[in-house]
Design a protein around this motif. Sequence first.
Motif, short mmCIF file in Angstrom:
data_model
loop_
_atom_site.label_atom_id
_atom_site.label_comp_id
_atom_site.label_asym_id
_atom_site.label_seq_id
_atom_site.Cartn_x
_atom_site.Cartn_y
_atom_site.Cartn_z
N LEU A 1 2.20 1.74 -3.48
CA LEU A 1 1.18 2.25 -4.40
C LEU A 1 0.91 3.73 -4.18
O LEU A 1 0.77 4.51 -5.11
N GLU A 2 0.85 4.08 -2.92
CA GLU A 2 0.55 5.46 -2.58
C GLU A 2 1.64 6.40 -3.09
O GLU A 2 1.35 7.44 -3.69
N PHE B 1 1.52 6.57 -6.85
CA PHE B 1 0.37 7.32 -7.32
C PHE B 1 0.62 8.81 -7.18
O PHE B 1 0.38 9.60 -8.09
N LEU C 1 -6.62 7.87 -21.17
CA LEU C 1 -6.05 9.18 -20.87
C LEU C 1 -6.68 10.32 -21.66
O LEU C 1 -6.74 11.45 -21.20
N ALA D 1 -7.90 7.39 -9.70
CA ALA D 1 -7.51 6.17 -8.98
C ALA D 1 -8.05 4.93 -9.68
O ALA D 1 -7.36 3.91 -9.78
N ILE D 2 -9.27 5.03 -10.17
CA ILE D 2 -9.87 3.89 -10.87
C ILE D 2 -9.08 3.59 -12.14
O ILE D 2 -8.87 2.43 -12.50
N ASN E 1 -4.25 -3.64 -12.84
CA ASN E 1 -4.91 -4.93 -13.06
C ASN E 1 -4.59 -5.49 -14.44
O ASN E 1 -4.45 -6.70 -14.60
N ASP F 1 -10.67 14.30 -11.19
CA ASP F 1 -11.27 13.78 -9.97
C ASP F 1 -10.41 12.64 -9.42
O ASP F 1 -10.11 11.70 -10.15
N PRO F 2 -10.03 12.72 -8.12
CA PRO F 2 -9.15 11.68 -7.57
C PRO F 2 -9.71 10.26 -7.71
O PRO F 2 -8.96 9.33 -7.98
N SER F 3 -11.00 10.12 -7.51
CA SER F 3 -11.59 8.79 -7.61
C SER F 3 -11.49 8.22 -9.03
O SER F 3 -11.12 7.06 -9.22
N GLU G 1 -10.98 13.02 -15.38
CA GLU G 1 -9.81 12.43 -14.73
C GLU G 1 -9.16 13.33 -13.69
O GLU G 1 -8.24 12.94 -13.01
N ARG H 1 0.82 -1.21 0.00
CA ARG H 1 0.00 0.00 0.00
C ARG H 1 0.85 1.27 0.00
O ARG H 1 0.55 2.23 -0.72
N VAL I 1 -5.86 4.17 -12.58
CA VAL I 1 -4.59 3.59 -12.16
C VAL I 1 -4.79 2.13 -11.77
O VAL I 1 -3.99 1.25 -12.13
N ILE I 2 -5.87 1.87 -11.06
CA ILE I 2 -6.18 0.50 -10.69
C ILE I 2 -6.37 -0.38 -11.92
O ILE I 2 -5.91 -1.52 -11.99
N ALA I 3 -7.05 0.18 -12.90
CA ALA I 3 -7.25 -0.56 -14.14
C ALA I 3 -5.91 -0.89 -14.78
O ALA I 3 -5.67 -2.01 -15.24
#
Lengths: 212, 212
Positions: free
Chosen positions: A133-134, A137, A210, A161-162, A169, A156-158, A154, A130, A164-166
């Motif tokens: 990642l932090e 990020f 992006l 983050a989504i 993954n 927006d932090p959420s 983009e 974690r 980046v997670i994608a």
Amino acid sequence: MPNSTPTTVKKTKGQQTAIRIMDAAEDLFSSHGYEGTTLRQIASKAQIQEPGLYNHFSGKRALYEAVLHRALNPMAEALGAHLGQASGLRDYTDLPSIMTDLLLDHPQISALFQQAMQGESDSLGNQLVRNWLERLFKDGVMSLSGTGSLGEGEQDPSALAISVIAMFNLTTGYFLSQRAFETMAEGDLQSPENIARQKRLLHRVMRAMLIS
Amino acid sequence: MPNSTPTTVKKTKGQQTAIRIMDAAEDLFSSHGYEGTTLRQIASKAQIQEPGLYNHFSGKRALYEAVLHRALNPMAEALGAHLGQASGLRDYTDLPSIMTDLLLDHPQISALFQQAMQGESDSLGNQLVRNWLERLFKDGVMSLSGTGSLGEGEQDPSALAISVIAMFNLTTGYFLSQRAFETMAEGDLQSPENIARQKRLLHRVMRAMLIS
DNA sequence: CCTATAAATTATCAGTAATTAATTTTTATC
DNA sequence: GATAAAAATTAATTACTGATAATTTATAGG
């Protein structure tokens, strides 16, 4: 083999054993998980008797953490350095490819990463990943927001983050999917041709993410 | 509570216990993995003593397999049905969203799926998941190749498989990434806003993958 | 070569996990 | 209400795992 240059430090027999242990542990932890790997298995693979492990590591957990550190830090550094030098959009769309190359050199990182992420939330492995990642990020956002390539959504932090997670993954998940691949096609996901295919896909996906 | 309608079959006390056991097992297996979950934990959560589990399941492994069956089959059916009705490109670009909704109803599937996929290759869990993937892939390719929306590169089985793998990693991986998300942003990946964001991203990515 | 230390092996321990066996209690059906 | 079966509990077993202790062997450095 004289110890004549400070750049080629001769390792003691014990240090060599410790490396063997860590190699064995990395292999077994990545394929069987922490709980499913016994110290006897690790010792056997490292060609010593189990209590010998305690000469080098204080316990199973300490060995696991050492393995995680060794596996994850080089990647964190490489990605951090790449982000540090990034100046254009291309540097960001290239990021998953860079990451793919790093993982190709060390495919076990994907499994270790995933296990640590899904493990007990108070475990050091989980915290390690974690923190990593932090940091990554924050570094990424800092430099990415200077390029003006983030779409409105983009910012927006959420949403970011989504994305980046994608990306994570997609890249780490690829190296965990050999078995899935074999149900659909022949071959090895780590072959040059398939790696090239994955990179093309990553490139397309990254641009779709992006640019809005 | 009379057993007067054949559609509302009253379950015996034992059957209810079996369901409780499976609920408990599903929860624990998904969060701790197979090796990290003990029968004592399951029994405790199901509110019986551990040897009582053997009245309903022949062993730990049998319970695990029952849990996997119960978790994966409804999804396989729902996706299969959706593919069966698919007639246009939109039906395919919608697939990850459909899958996201299914996983949202049952988030533990993602972890179970991942564990089974990475588990011992001769385990029934692994074979189950592989069979499922293979069937789904074949159904998907059959109907997808009738729509003319595959790019030239995607006619290649390997390239197509890599795309499918990417899709699975994006959708299932999302539900495994709450911890990663928390290092970057506030909130819950399963909130309606974040699910909407994920669906938008999936839509964009899917189109980037399908149209070349 | 000598010697202290490191590292290996062998032996053992304590606790745990999956499972079996025996007994008791509960349930379902007539 | 009676009874057989199901399901629960209690007791016990076996094998395994992480770890400790004691002893032996190997190594490293002077």
